[in-house]
Design an enzyme around this catalytic site. Structure first.
Site, PDB file in Angstrom:
ATOM      1  N   GLU A   2     -41.423  -0.377  31.073  1.00 16.28           N
ATOM      2  CA  GLU A   2     -40.983  -1.730  31.402  1.00 16.28           C
ATOM      3  C   GLU A   2     -39.992  -2.260  30.373  1.00 16.28           C
ATOM      4  OE1 GLU A   2     -40.877  -6.115  31.479  1.00 16.28           O
ATOM      5  OE2 GLU A   2     -41.462  -4.781  29.825  1.00 16.28           O
ATOM      6  N   HIS A  27     -41.962 -11.001  21.639  1.00  9.19           N
ATOM      7  CA  HIS A  27     -41.258  -9.921  20.957  1.00  9.19           C
ATOM      8  C   HIS A  27     -41.303 -10.059  19.440  1.00  9.19           C
ATOM      9  CE1 HIS A  27     -38.697  -7.997  24.389  1.00  9.19           C
ATOM     10  NE2 HIS A  27     -39.968  -8.180  24.728  1.00  9.19           N
TER      11      HIS A  27
END
Length: 345
Positions: free
Chosen positions: A222, A323
């Site tokens: 992904e 992230h």
């Protein structure tokens, strides 16, 4: 063990297995074996993901099946070369940001399977030596990996088995606080993997029958955009990506909620799917928010771009600092779990 305890336990176990995108075999094997232990019949996809049917649905319902997707691959790095002084040049895997990588402990996995510890540092990282330390831009040209080995030349590092293409795994630093906050790298998207395992376990233990047949696909690419592009069972007419919900300025979602995404950088999600998710959340008293993400893409979109004729949606527990060193909450996990039960029940 309660559903919440099980999901937290699975989350911590999958977070402890390094799985930067392209290096997911060990984590996928763990998830595969967990599905088997729960009494399901998983299979590996050609890419290395895990696909499993968790509910046959109501007999004679006549509706197409639903594919739930969550991804096991994470951000990370790869050795791009060995410098003359033995330090390692690194290139990111996925959207790993150099600003968030600095000073993190890492594990470098050689092709022979040797694991070497080290740290991601700014080149010439001593403030007492480098007068430009604070002025230097942090990017993948100014950062390097310093191995915890007595190796000070390129030849000495190569003698350890290190070469270009070796994977660099970042320490997740997982912590669950007394107040229920979950802090770790890679909650995107291992938190959702744990939720899907929890949902599969609940189906098995409760004997609940979903309205439609339900598959789960734990994808492994992904973070580079093609994880959910393939491996659609023939009867699937809807794909629901269970990924992180964004928390930040201009958004309604909190870490304690489940996010329902109406639109992201790839365009709007299927209007009827989003509406049905909202109605299910309201009906079940689930704490949710609807948001638009400007800088986001999902496995569900990858499937549409690959040409699959399906409806699509996106939900996920609220996650802050995506992230980076991410934060969610047990309540966000529970609300996502509750929405799956309400929507598919």
């Amino acid at each position: 063990m309660t559903d919440t305890e099980y999901m937290l336990d699975q989350l911590q176990k999958v977070l402890a297995i390094d799985s930067p995108t392209g290096f997911t075999r060990d984590a996928a094997r763990y998830v595969y074996e967990e599905y088997k232990a729960l009494g399901f019949a998983p299979q590996y996809t050609a890419k290395g993901g895990v696909l499993v049917c968790v509910s046959e649905g109501e007999p004679g319902c006549g509706e197409g099946a639903v594919l739930l997707e969550a991804h096991l691959d994470t951000l990370g790095g790869m050795v791009a070369g060995v410098k003359p002084d033995g330090r390692l040049r690194v290139t990111p895997l996925g959207g790993m940001n150099a600003n968030n990588a600095e000073t993190e402990n890492v594990r470098v996995v050689t092709r022979a399977g040797r694991v070497l510890e080290g740290t991601a540092q700014l080149a010439n990282a001593s403030v007492h030596v480098n007068a430009d330390y604070s002025k230097t831009e942090r990017n993948w040209n100014t950062l390097e990996v310093v191995l915890d080995e007595e190796a000070y030349t390129a030849d000495e590092v190569r003698a350890l088995g290190v070469m270009a293409g070796d994977v660099v795994c970042f320490d997740p630093r997982t912590r669950v606080t007394a107040g229920g906050y979950i802090k770790s790298r890679f909650l995107d998207d291992k938190l959702s993997v744990a939720i899907l395992l929890g949902y599969a376990r609940w189906l098995k233990h409760s004997g609940a029958v979903t309205r439609r047949r339900v598959y789960q696909h734990i994808t492994v690419f992904e973070e580079v955009g093609h994880g959910g592009a393939a491996s659609f069972p023939a009867d699937v007419t809807e794909v629901l990506s269970v990924d992180m919900g964004c928390v930040g300025e201009g958004l309604a979602c909190r870490e304690t909620q489940v996010s329902i995404c109406a639109k992201d950088s790839g365009g709007p999600y299927h209007y009827d799917v989003v509406s049905a998710l909202v109605a299910a959340a309201q009906r079940a008293g689930v704490d949710f928010a609807v948001d638009v993400y400007l800088f986001y893409g999902s496995d569900a979109e990858a499937g549409l771009k690959a040409g699959h004729d399906v409806r699509h949606g996106l939900i996920g527990a609220g996650v802050y600092a995506s992230h980076g060193y991410e934060r969610s909450h047990v309540k966000g996990m529970e609300n996502t779990f509750a929405l799956l039960k309400a929507y598919l029940g």
